[in-house]
Each structure stands twice: as structure tokens, then as C-alpha cells.
Motif scaffolding. Structure first.
Motif, PDB file in Angstrom:
ATOM      1  N   TYR A 187       0.745  -1.177  -0.076  1.00 31.14           N
ATOM      2  CA  TYR A 187      -0.142  -0.003   0.035  1.00 31.14           C
ATOM      3  C   TYR A 187       0.816   1.190   0.057  1.00 31.14           C
ATOM      4  O   TYR A 187       0.545   2.255  -0.627  1.00 31.14           O
ATOM      5  CB  TYR A 187      -0.805   0.016   1.199  1.00 31.14           C
ATOM      6  N   LYS A 188       1.866   1.136   0.911  1.00 28.46           N
ATOM      7  CA  LYS A 188       2.938   2.452   0.655  1.00 28.46           C
ATOM      8  C   LYS A 188       3.541   2.706  -0.693  1.00 28.46           C
ATOM      9  O   LYS A 188       3.407   3.940  -0.938  1.00 28.46           O
ATOM     10  CB  LYS A 188       3.952   2.125   1.880  1.00 28.46           C
ATOM     11  N   ILE A 191       0.827   4.210  -2.999  1.00 30.02           N
ATOM     12  CA  ILE A 191       0.638   5.812  -2.642  1.00 30.02           C
ATOM     13  C   ILE A 191       1.908   6.558  -3.322  1.00 30.02           C
ATOM     14  O   ILE A 191       1.709   7.575  -3.535  1.00 30.02           O
ATOM     15  CB  ILE A 191       0.447   5.918  -1.162  1.00 30.02           C
ATOM     16  N   VAL A 209       6.268   7.891   2.501  1.00 26.23           N
ATOM     17  CA  VAL A 209       5.114   7.719   3.187  1.00 26.23           C
ATOM     18  C   VAL A 209       4.898   6.796   4.261  1.00 26.23           C
ATOM     19  O   VAL A 209       5.850   5.368   4.284  1.00 26.23           O
ATOM     20  CB  VAL A 209       4.123   6.960   1.946  1.00 26.23           C
ATOM     21  N   GLY A 250      -4.822  11.799  -3.633  1.00 28.94           N
ATOM     22  CA  GLY A 250      -5.797  10.715  -3.167  1.00 28.94           C
ATOM     23  C   GLY A 250      -6.570   9.991  -4.190  1.00 28.94           C
ATOM     24  O   GLY A 250      -6.581   8.733  -4.060  1.00 28.94           O
ATOM     25  N   ALA A 253      -4.154   7.410  -6.097  1.00 29.18           N
ATOM     26  CA  ALA A 253      -3.909   6.412  -5.301  1.00 29.18           C
ATOM     27  C   ALA A 253      -4.950   5.529  -4.826  1.00 29.18           C
ATOM     28  O   ALA A 253      -4.679   4.268  -4.643  1.00 29.18           O
ATOM     29  CB  ALA A 253      -3.303   7.232  -3.839  1.00 29.18           C
ATOM     30  N   ARG A 254      -6.159   5.924  -4.547  1.00 31.27           N
ATOM     31  CA  ARG A 254      -7.101   5.257  -4.418  1.00 31.27           C
ATOM     32  C   ARG A 254      -7.491   4.025  -5.340  1.00 31.27           C
ATOM     33  O   ARG A 254      -7.710   2.994  -5.328  1.00 31.27           O
ATOM     34  CB  ARG A 254      -8.328   6.028  -3.991  1.00 31.27           C
ATOM     35  N   LEU A 267      -9.276   6.282   1.693  1.00 30.28           N
ATOM     36  CA  LEU A 267      -7.895   6.792   2.181  1.00 30.28           C
ATOM     37  C   LEU A 267      -7.882   8.069   2.619  1.00 30.28           C
ATOM     38  O   LEU A 267      -8.529   9.230   2.094  1.00 30.28           O
ATOM     39  CB  LEU A 267      -7.303   6.761   0.703  1.00 30.28           C
ATOM     40  N   LEU A 269      -5.213  10.888   3.449  1.00 23.26           N
ATOM     41  CA  LEU A 269      -3.673  11.332   3.274  1.00 23.26           C
ATOM     42  C   LEU A 269      -3.567  12.652   4.210  1.00 23.26           C
ATOM     43  O   LEU A 269      -4.105  13.722   4.209  1.00 23.26           O
ATOM     44  CB  LEU A 269      -3.344  11.573   2.016  1.00 23.26           C
TER      45      LEU A 269
END
Length: 292
Positions: A187-188, A191, A209, A250, A253-254, A267, A269
Motif C-alpha cells: 500500500y505504501k 501511494i 509515506v 488521493g 492512489a485510491r 483513504l 492522506l
């Protein structure tokens, strides 16, 4: 008896290591960005091929020891080299051989390797043949394989060669597993990819992140993450005018997170300034890095 083993993927920054890994795996688990030095940690990914198990160790690009972060990245690459049964040395077909010569110096145990020439879609056949001959003249590699992930060229040939040189060995992992990476690390990285995608060359090198918290439900993951920078000016770049840029990051990334997890993602951030974090060992450990 199947063949199973560990294959390190090494090369200069931006040689296409993470792109190759995702292409061979068929899943996005390694950060892909046109910006050099995108990858920072090793990623273990597992490819099952003709009943054989290939465990890829993706690494940061090879570069000299400078900052604490670069020192960590070089250490990760060298550890992958020593852990490998064979190594793929990736090089942009347009590059000279200086990166390869440095790799040969680092490969003190003389671990067998295959040279993989990437991005062949960007040059003509004559240039490819000439570059292959340059590597052949050094007479160090087991094989030299030209590939293009963009055009899908060379995948079968490369996988067949990898299996050819792996030892006969039972599977190391359950064949259903695609990666040994912790879900938080994946996940990191996704992002971070969104940051690269939406900020491009504006993205400060001193950005990372931290996954603060994950709440998992049957059809939904709630992810709370903090983007770490070193200066207020960098924070402003990431947030953008009236918060527009952080919103774009965001949203992107989502999408990456949902594509990977096959679940809905909520999410949140945050952006936090941690002065000189790239020189701070404690902060490194909190972000999941290990430096001696």
C-alpha cells in the motif's frame, strides 16, 4: 523435481526493473515511475512458470553511497545480489556499459547473471545488435536478452532462460502466493507511485509515506497514511493551491489501491514536515528501513 530459486533484479536507476517485475508477475506490486530512484526497498515477488517457482528480488537502482537513504538503497541491492541463485542485470539498451562494469565490480562472489536489455522499442534492430555485441565482448554474462515490456517482446524467452539456470528444488512458497511483501508495504508503494505520477519532477526526493493505520473489513479497507517531507515548501507542493494537488494524489492512489486489493478503499492522506528525516536513523526505522 521442479526448479525453484531466487533471482535478483539489479541495474542502474530507471532501467525498468519494477516495470519488468510487474510485467512478469501480471500484478502491480512494485512502484513504476519514469523518475529515477523510484524504488527504495527490495520487493519479493513470486512467479509460477511451467510448474517452476521463480522468486524475484526487485531492488533499488545501484548508486554510490551518499546520503543515508542512498546508503540504505545500495545495501538493499547488495543483499539481493548475495541472496540470489542468479541475477538479472537490467540496462536500458541506450546506455553505455559503465553501469554494467560497476555491477561486475560489486559482484564479488561472481554470481551467474543474465543481461536484460530493456526499452528496445525505442531503438532500431541495428542498434540492438550492436549493443548485444558490446556486452558479448566482455564475455561475463550467461545470456543477453533484449526485451520490451511495452510491446510484450522477450517475456517467454527470458522466463525460459531463468528456469534453465535455476537449481532443482521444491517450492519455497505456496504457489498461490504472489508476494512475500507485507500488505502495508505494498500500500505504501502504491501511494508513492501516485505521488510520482501526479507531481513528476516537482516531487521532492526527500518524500516518503508512512502507513499509520489500516482498518480491514470484508469489502472495504480504510487506510490512513502520512506523507513525510523535510521542509514546509515541500509540503506546499504536495498540498497544492487550495488543496487541489493532494486531492488529485488521493484519487489516483485510491484507484491503484482498489485495482490491487479488489476492494473499495477509503483513504485519508496527511502531510507532515520532519526536518532532515533522511539523516535520522530513528525516522528511517519508523518508515520501515534498516540502516546499520
Amino acid at each position: 523435481m521442479p526448479r525453484s530459486g531466487f533471482v535478483g533484479i539489479l541495474g542502474k536507476p530507471n532501467a525498468g526493473k519494477s516495470t519488468l517485475l510487474n510485467w512478469l508477475l501480471g500484478e502491480k506490486i512494485a512502484l513504476v515511475s519514469p523518475k529515477a530512484n523510484a524504488s527504495r526497498k527490495r520487493v519479493n515477488a513470486i512467479v509460477m512458470y511451467k510448474d517452476n517457482q521463480i522468486i524475484f528480488l526487485d531492488t533499488p537502482g545501484l548508486h554510490e553511497k551518499e546520503k543515508l537513504l542512498n546508503k540504505f538503497m545500495l545495501k538493499e541491492a547488495l543483499k539481493a545480489l548475495s541472496d540470489s541463485d542468479i541475477v538479472l542485470f537490467l540496462a536500458d539498451v541506450r546506455d553505455d556499459l559503465s553501469g554494467y562494469e560497476w555491477f561486475l565490480e560489486l559482484n564479488k562472489k561472481d554470481i551467474s547473471h543474465i543481461v536484460v536489455l530493456t526499452k528496445i522499442d525505442l531503438v532500431n534492430e541495428e542498434e540492438i545488435k550492436n549493443k548485444i555485441q558490446e556486452y558479448k565482448n566482455l564475455n561475463k554474462a550467461l545470456e543477453i536478452v533484449p526485451i520490451s515490456a511495452v510491446e510484450g517482446k522477450g517475456k517467454e524467452e527470458l522466463l525460459n532462460l531463468i528456469v534453465k539456470y535455476l537449481p532443482e528444488h521444491p517450492y519455497y512458497y505456496d504457489p498461490e502466493i504472489i508476494s512475500t511483501e507485507n500488505i502495508r508495504d505494498i500500500y505504501k508503494e502504491l501511494i508513492r507511485e501516485a505521488l510520482f505520477e501526479k507531481l513528476g519532477d516537482e516531487l521532492p526526493y526527500e518524500t516518503d509515506v508512512l502507513i499509520d493505520k489500516i482498518k480491514e473489513y470484508d469489502n472495504l479497507d480504510k487506510i490512513y497514511a502520512t506523507i513525510i517531507v523535510e521542509r514546509n515548501s515541500q509540503k506546499g507542493i504536495i498540498i497544492g493551491k487550495k488543496g487541489r494537488k493532494i486531492k488529485e494524489i488521493g484519487i489516483y492512489a485510491r484507484k491503484l489501491l482498489e485495482d490491487f486489493s479488489a476492494k473499495k478503499i477509503y483513504l485519508e492522506l496527511y502531510v507532515k514536515v520532519v526536518s532532515s528525516w533522511t539523516k535520522n536513523k530513528k525516522m528511517f526505522e519508523e518508515l520501515g528501513y534498516e540502516v546499520e
